[in-house]
Structure formats: structure tokens, C-alpha cells
Design a protein around this motif. Structure first.
Motif, PDB file in Angstrom:
ATOM      1  N   ALA A 233     -27.319   7.156 -15.686  1.00  0.00           N
ATOM      2  CA  ALA A 233     -28.800   6.643 -15.870  1.00  0.00           C
ATOM      3  C   ALA A 233     -29.049   6.780 -14.689  1.00  0.00           C
ATOM      4  O   ALA A 233     -28.787   5.708 -14.159  1.00  0.00           O
ATOM      5  N   VAL A 234     -31.069   6.745 -15.411  1.00  0.00           N
ATOM      6  CA  VAL A 234     -30.874   6.418 -13.678  1.00  0.00           C
ATOM      7  C   VAL A 234     -32.610   5.941 -13.914  1.00  0.00           C
ATOM      8  O   VAL A 234     -33.660   6.052 -15.134  1.00  0.00           O
ATOM      9  N   ALA A 235     -32.502   4.255 -13.340  1.00  0.00           N
ATOM     10  CA  ALA A 235     -33.738   3.367 -15.047  1.00  0.00           C
ATOM     11  C   ALA A 235     -34.455   2.948 -13.724  1.00  0.00           C
ATOM     12  O   ALA A 235     -35.022   2.853 -12.943  1.00  0.00           O
ATOM     13  N   THR A 236     -36.081   3.116 -14.506  1.00  0.00           N
ATOM     14  CA  THR A 236     -37.569   2.735 -13.408  1.00  0.00           C
ATOM     15  C   THR A 236     -37.878   1.741 -14.019  1.00  0.00           C
ATOM     16  O   THR A 236     -39.020   1.376 -13.651  1.00  0.00           O
ATOM     17  N   ASN A 237     -37.106   0.537 -14.724  1.00  0.00           N
ATOM     18  CA  ASN A 237     -37.176   0.107 -15.795  1.00  0.00           C
ATOM     19  C   ASN A 237     -36.188  -1.282 -15.962  1.00  0.00           C
ATOM     20  O   ASN A 237     -34.938  -0.213 -15.599  1.00  0.00           O
ATOM     21  N   LEU A 238     -36.713  -2.647 -16.326  1.00  0.00           N
ATOM     22  CA  LEU A 238     -35.567  -3.320 -15.984  1.00  0.00           C
ATOM     23  C   LEU A 238     -36.313  -4.561 -17.437  1.00  0.00           C
ATOM     24  O   LEU A 238     -35.579  -5.793 -18.115  1.00  0.00           O
ATOM     25  N   SER A 239     -36.486  -4.047 -18.571  1.00  0.00           N
ATOM     26  CA  SER A 239     -36.992  -4.497 -20.196  1.00  0.00           C
ATOM     27  C   SER A 239     -35.599  -4.797 -20.523  1.00  0.00           C
ATOM     28  O   SER A 239     -35.487  -6.174 -21.204  1.00  0.00           O
ATOM     29  N   HIS A 240     -34.562  -4.571 -20.383  1.00  0.00           N
ATOM     30  CA  HIS A 240     -33.768  -5.055 -21.427  1.00  0.00           C
ATOM     31  C   HIS A 240     -31.849  -4.155 -20.935  1.00  0.00           C
ATOM     32  O   HIS A 240     -32.449  -3.902 -19.615  1.00  0.00           O
ATOM     33  N   ASP A 241     -30.635  -5.348 -21.093  1.00  0.00           N
ATOM     34  CA  ASP A 241     -29.418  -4.929 -20.645  1.00  0.00           C
ATOM     35  C   ASP A 241     -29.007  -3.182 -21.003  1.00  0.00           C
ATOM     36  O   ASP A 241     -27.579  -3.055 -20.736  1.00  0.00           O
ATOM     37  N   GLY A 242     -29.764  -2.742 -22.183  1.00  0.00           N
ATOM     38  CA  GLY A 242     -29.544  -1.236 -22.281  1.00  0.00           C
ATOM     39  C   GLY A 242     -28.918  -0.683 -20.890  1.00  0.00           C
ATOM     40  O   GLY A 242     -28.719   0.393 -21.332  1.00  0.00           O
ATOM     41  N   ILE A 243     -29.476  -0.416 -20.306  1.00  0.00           N
ATOM     42  CA  ILE A 243     -29.133   0.456 -18.372  1.00  0.00           C
ATOM     43  C   ILE A 243     -27.834   0.467 -18.610  1.00  0.00           C
ATOM     44  O   ILE A 243     -27.631   2.262 -18.208  1.00  0.00           O
ATOM     45  N   CYS A 244     -26.736  -0.522 -18.589  1.00  0.00           N
ATOM     46  CA  CYS A 244     -25.319  -0.100 -19.095  1.00  0.00           C
ATOM     47  C   CYS A 244     -24.511  -0.536 -20.018  1.00  0.00           C
ATOM     48  O   CYS A 244     -22.860  -0.516 -20.266  1.00  0.00           O
ATOM     49  N   SER A 245     -25.079  -0.511 -20.813  1.00  0.00           N
ATOM     50  CA  SER A 245     -24.664  -1.223 -22.395  1.00  0.00           C
ATOM     51  C   SER A 245     -23.855  -0.204 -23.797  1.00  0.00           C
ATOM     52  O   SER A 245     -24.313   1.085 -23.221  1.00  0.00           O
ATOM     53  N   PRO A 246     -22.792   0.023 -24.228  1.00  0.00           N
ATOM     54  CA  PRO A 246     -21.956   0.590 -24.767  1.00  0.00           C
ATOM     55  C   PRO A 246     -23.059   1.051 -26.331  1.00  0.00           C
ATOM     56  O   PRO A 246     -22.533   0.968 -27.096  1.00  0.00           O
ATOM     57  N   THR A 247     -24.133   0.469 -26.765  1.00  0.00           N
ATOM     58  CA  THR A 247     -25.181   0.826 -27.431  1.00  0.00           C
ATOM     59  C   THR A 247     -26.457   1.524 -27.348  1.00  0.00           C
ATOM     60  O   THR A 247     -27.215   1.600 -26.291  1.00  0.00           O
ATOM     61  N   ALA A 248     -27.025   2.104 -28.312  1.00  0.00           N
ATOM     62  CA  ALA A 248     -28.659   2.427 -28.018  1.00  0.00           C
ATOM     63  C   ALA A 248     -29.782   2.084 -28.993  1.00  0.00           C
ATOM     64  O   ALA A 248     -28.970   2.060 -30.064  1.00  0.00           O
ATOM     65  N   SER A 249     -30.209   0.945 -29.261  1.00  0.00           N
ATOM     66  CA  SER A 249     -31.761   0.407 -29.788  1.00  0.00           C
ATOM     67  C   SER A 249     -32.553   1.876 -30.042  1.00  0.00           C
ATOM     68  O   SER A 249     -33.083   2.491 -28.855  1.00  0.00           O
ATOM     69  N   LEU A 250     -32.311   2.411 -31.144  1.00  0.00           N
ATOM     70  CA  LEU A 250     -33.667   3.517 -31.945  1.00  0.00           C
ATOM     71  C   LEU A 250     -34.145   2.871 -32.949  1.00  0.00           C
ATOM     72  O   LEU A 250     -33.544   2.890 -33.975  1.00  0.00           O
TER      73      LEU A 250
ATOM     74  N   GLY B 169     -32.543   0.381 -35.275  1.00  0.00           N
ATOM     75  CA  GLY B 169     -31.024   0.252 -35.812  1.00  0.00           C
ATOM     76  C   GLY B 169     -29.844  -0.113 -33.670  1.00  0.00           C
ATOM     77  O   GLY B 169     -30.999   0.816 -33.173  1.00  0.00           O
ATOM     78  N   THR B 170     -29.491  -0.038 -34.493  1.00  0.00           N
ATOM     79  CA  THR B 170     -28.122  -0.248 -32.956  1.00  0.00           C
ATOM     80  C   THR B 170     -26.885   0.996 -33.259  1.00  0.00           C
ATOM     81  O   THR B 170     -26.478   1.454 -34.287  1.00  0.00           O
ATOM     82  N   PHE B 171     -26.708   1.412 -32.272  1.00  0.00           N
ATOM     83  CA  PHE B 171     -25.974   2.706 -32.532  1.00  0.00           C
ATOM     84  C   PHE B 171     -25.338   2.752 -30.950  1.00  0.00           C
ATOM     85  O   PHE B 171     -24.941   2.344 -29.893  1.00  0.00           O
ATOM     86  N   GLY B 172     -23.291   3.124 -31.411  1.00  0.00           N
ATOM     87  CA  GLY B 172     -22.387   2.875 -30.377  1.00  0.00           C
ATOM     88  C   GLY B 172     -22.321   4.081 -29.567  1.00  0.00           C
ATOM     89  O   GLY B 172     -22.421   5.440 -30.372  1.00  0.00           O
ATOM     90  N   VAL B 173     -22.701   3.619 -28.092  1.00  0.00           N
ATOM     91  CA  VAL B 173     -22.463   4.683 -27.103  1.00  0.00           C
ATOM     92  C   VAL B 173     -21.439   4.786 -26.140  1.00  0.00           C
ATOM     93  O   VAL B 173     -21.105   3.807 -26.033  1.00  0.00           O
ATOM     94  N   PRO B 174     -20.838   5.917 -25.594  1.00  0.00           N
ATOM     95  CA  PRO B 174     -20.214   5.686 -24.273  1.00  0.00           C
ATOM     96  C   PRO B 174     -21.675   5.166 -23.398  1.00  0.00           C
ATOM     97  O   PRO B 174     -22.140   5.167 -22.690  1.00  0.00           O
ATOM     98  N   MET B 175     -20.437   4.689 -22.497  1.00  0.00           N
ATOM     99  CA  MET B 175     -21.101   3.352 -21.141  1.00  0.00           C
ATOM    100  C   MET B 175     -21.568   5.022 -20.376  1.00  0.00           C
ATOM    101  O   MET B 175     -20.592   5.904 -20.244  1.00  0.00           O
TER     102      MET B 175
END
Length: 352
Positions: free
Chosen positions: A115-132, A139-145
Motif C-alpha cells: 500500500a502506497v497511501a496518498t491520502n489519510l482519510s481512514h484506517d484502511g491503509i493497514c486494516s484487514p478489511t476492504a470497504s467496497l 460492504g466490508t470484506f476481509g482481506v490480508p493486511m
């Protein structure tokens, strides 16, 4: 021999600084990230051309893919492309939508993601979930960190200020989520992970009292680190519990009932303040509200274009968005009339 300590998952490397994107080639040269396989890079629609021009000289053989949006369809399409190309790793460069879509695509392709983050809007940078986003909502989906994380402060400074400020709301909402987890432990015997709570709380406490804001590199560094720490707390907990309680239930309800009202972090901040109001924790609600106002974040429903009645409707729906999760909302079991009254009291106390 007994196990003396549990092994904690963590990114192989984490960098938060200006010019981080320029170091992407060095990171990918690390044999722990990529050996000799092909590298894919996913960029969002906003700054895709600029990002591609920066990384092209470093990654001669990398193939760049454009992620149209933060939808399930976009993530599935990217995942199919990654499988066809037999890539060893995919790098997601962009804001939260691009990173979440890339995380999900990487999980579908069975490869690690940087992950190369260009914004800091939420904690999805390192979370084990993806909000799509999908046809029925969000929905929120489980993914690897992510395997590694870079945050480029040059890009963050150029991102929409309202989105960067929103990250503050998401981190601060950890304090409410932890209270809810502890309530679930007391009332229902739900197991609680003290280390995950400590990490999530530390992330929030590092920000909530700071006098500086997003104009400062020092503040953005702490914000980035707090968002990453928050994401890691969820990895350790094995769920979103340390960073998502009644505050996020309200957030998801607003998204369902009134899509497009506001962004994730802003709604998390309002949800946290209202939940502390329901707990009658006067000191903490005042601290949270002061923090939100200091960073020009919304505090009451009118700040995000909702009426009191609409917000009350979202609060009533909120418990249904996370069935089985016990929070202050489930604990109080308020009827519609009481919810309306409590929302009115909150607005009278903190509206301007």
C-alpha cells in the motif's frame, strides 16, 4: 517448551515521509517483497498519470492498471487481470478507495499487496478489511493486511483537506469502539483482546489532544501512524472490534439510508461523539467534540446535511447493520421516541 509470546503480524516495512513514492523501487528490490517475479501497480483515476510518471523510471517492467473506483466490480476486474498476468505482487497507489479495491483484488489473485497511501482519510491503509461499493450498497470484506506500507506526505498535502481531516474522526472513534467492546465483555462475556485495545486506544490518544493540524508534517506523521496502528489492532483482534462500535453502526446506517451524505471519517467522528453522549460521559464527549471542531469536522447532523429526524432514523437502524455486535446502542435498546429525544438533546448541547 511453552510458547512464551504470541507472534504479531506486522508490515515488513513502514515509511511515512515526503517523497516516499520515489522509494518504491528500493522497496520492491527487497527480496522479502518480490524476488524475480512480475510487479503490477494499481493507481486511481485522480492522480494516475502523475503517479505513473514518478514510478515508471523505477519499475521498468511493471504493468500499470487503472482502478476506476472503489467498487466490488472494479476490484474483481483488477483481480482477474492480476491472475492472468501471474504477478508476484501488486502495489496499490492512491487514496482509500484505490487501496481497498487493490487489497481485495490481491486477495482474489492470491498475491501480496503493498500500500502506497496518498491520502489519510481512514484506517484502511493497514486494516484487514476492504470497504467496497456494490449494487446493494456498501460492504466490508476481509482481506490480508498489506505486506508493506508507504505514506507520501507530498501527496497527502495535495489531497482534499476535508478528506485528510476525516482521518482524525476515524481514529478518534476508536475510543468509543473500545468502550463498546468492554461493554460486550461485561454484559455478554465477549472475549476481549487487551493488546488490540491498547493499540487502538494509543492511536486515538496520540491525536485527540494535539493543537496542530494537517498543515504540519509532524501532525500528518502522527495521523498516518495512528491510522496504521488502528489497522494493525484489527489484525491482532481478528475483527474490527477495536476500531468499530456503535459509532460505525451509525455510520453504516447513514450510508444505507442516505448514501453520499458524508465520508467515512466524518461520520465515524459524529457517531463517536453521539455514543459518548449516550453513555453520559461528559468529559469524554466534550473532548471528542472539541477535537472534531478543532479539525473542522462535523459535530451535529446539520453539519452533514441531515435533519435531526433523519439522524434519529439512522440511529434506530444502526444495530441491524452489525448483527451480533453488542454496543451502547444495543445496551440501551431505545425506542424511536427516546432516540429522537436523545438526538434532540445532543443537538441542543453541541449545535451552534
Amino acid at each position: 517448551m511453552p510458547l512464551l509470546a504470541r507472534m504479531l503480524p506486522a508490515p515488513l516495512t513502514m515509511q511515512v515521509r515526503r517523497g516516499a513514492v520515489a522509494e518504491l523501487g528500493v522497496l520492491l528490490a527487497d527480496s522479502r517483497v518480490a524476488t524475480s517475479g512480475r510487479v503490477a501497480v494499481a493507481v486511481g483515476p485522480g492522480q494516475g498519470d502523475h503517479i505513473e510518471s514518478l514510478i515508471a523510471p523505477q519499475l521498468d517492467e511493471a504493468e500499470v492498471f487503472r482502478v476506476a473506483d472503489g467498487s466490488v466490480d472494479a476490484a474483481v476486474t483488477l483481480g482477474a487481470d492480476l491472475r492472468k498476468g501471474a504477478y508476484e505482487v501488486v502495489v496499490g497507489v492512491g487514496g482509500g478507495k484505490t487501496i481497498d479495491a487493490t487489497k481485495y483484488a490481491a486477495s482474489l489473485a492470491g498475491i501480496p499487496m503493498v500500500a502506497v497511501a496518498t491520502n489519510l482519510s481512514h484506517d484502511g491503509i493497514c486494516s484487514p478489511t476492504a470497504s467496497l461499493v456494490y449494487e446493494g450498497g456498501k460492504g466490508t470484506f476481509g482481506v490480508p493486511m498489506p505486506l508493506a506500507i508507504l505514506v507520501d506526505l507530498d501527496f497527502v498535502h495535495n489531497a482534499p483537506k476535508s478528506l485528510v481531516r476525516a482521518g482524525v474522526g476515524d481514529v478518534v472513534s476508536n475510543l468509543s469502539a473500545i468502550e463498546d467492546w468492554q461493554l460486550g465483555n461485561i454484559e455478554r462475556g465477549e472475549p476481549i483482546d487487551g493488546l488490540a485495545c491498547s493499540m487502538a486506544r494509543t492511536a486515538a490518544e496520540a491525536l485527540i489532544g494535539r493543537a496542530d493540524s494537517i498543515e504540519s508534517d509532524a501532525f500528518l506523521t502522527v495521523l498516518a501512524e495512528s491510522l496504521i496502528l488502528s489497522g494493525m489492532s484489527m489484525v491482532i483482534a481478528g475483527s474490527s472490534r477495536p476500531a468499530s462500535g456503535g459509532d460505525h453502526e451509525i455510520l453504516h446506517a447513514v450510508d444505507q439510508l442516505f448514501p453520499g451524505t458524508s465520508n467515512h471519517g466524518e461520520l465515524a467522528g459524529i457517531g463517536a461523539a453521539f455514543c459518548f453522549f449516550l453513555r453520559e460521559d461528559k468529559a469524554r464527549v466534550a473532548q471528542v467534540v472539541d477535537c472534531l471542531r478543532r479539525h473542522e469536522l462535523p459535530v451535529v447532523p446539520a453539519d452533514i446535511g441531515l435533519s435531526d429526524a433523519q439522524f434519529a432514523e439512522a440511529v434506530a437502524l444502526a444495530p441491524a447493520t452489525r448483527p451480533g455486535r453488542y454496543t451502547i446502542l444495543e445496551h440501551l435498546r431505545m425506542q424511536d421516541t427516546e432516540i429522537h429525544d436523545r438526538v434532540g438533546d445532543y443537538v441542543r448541547a453541541f449545535g451552534r
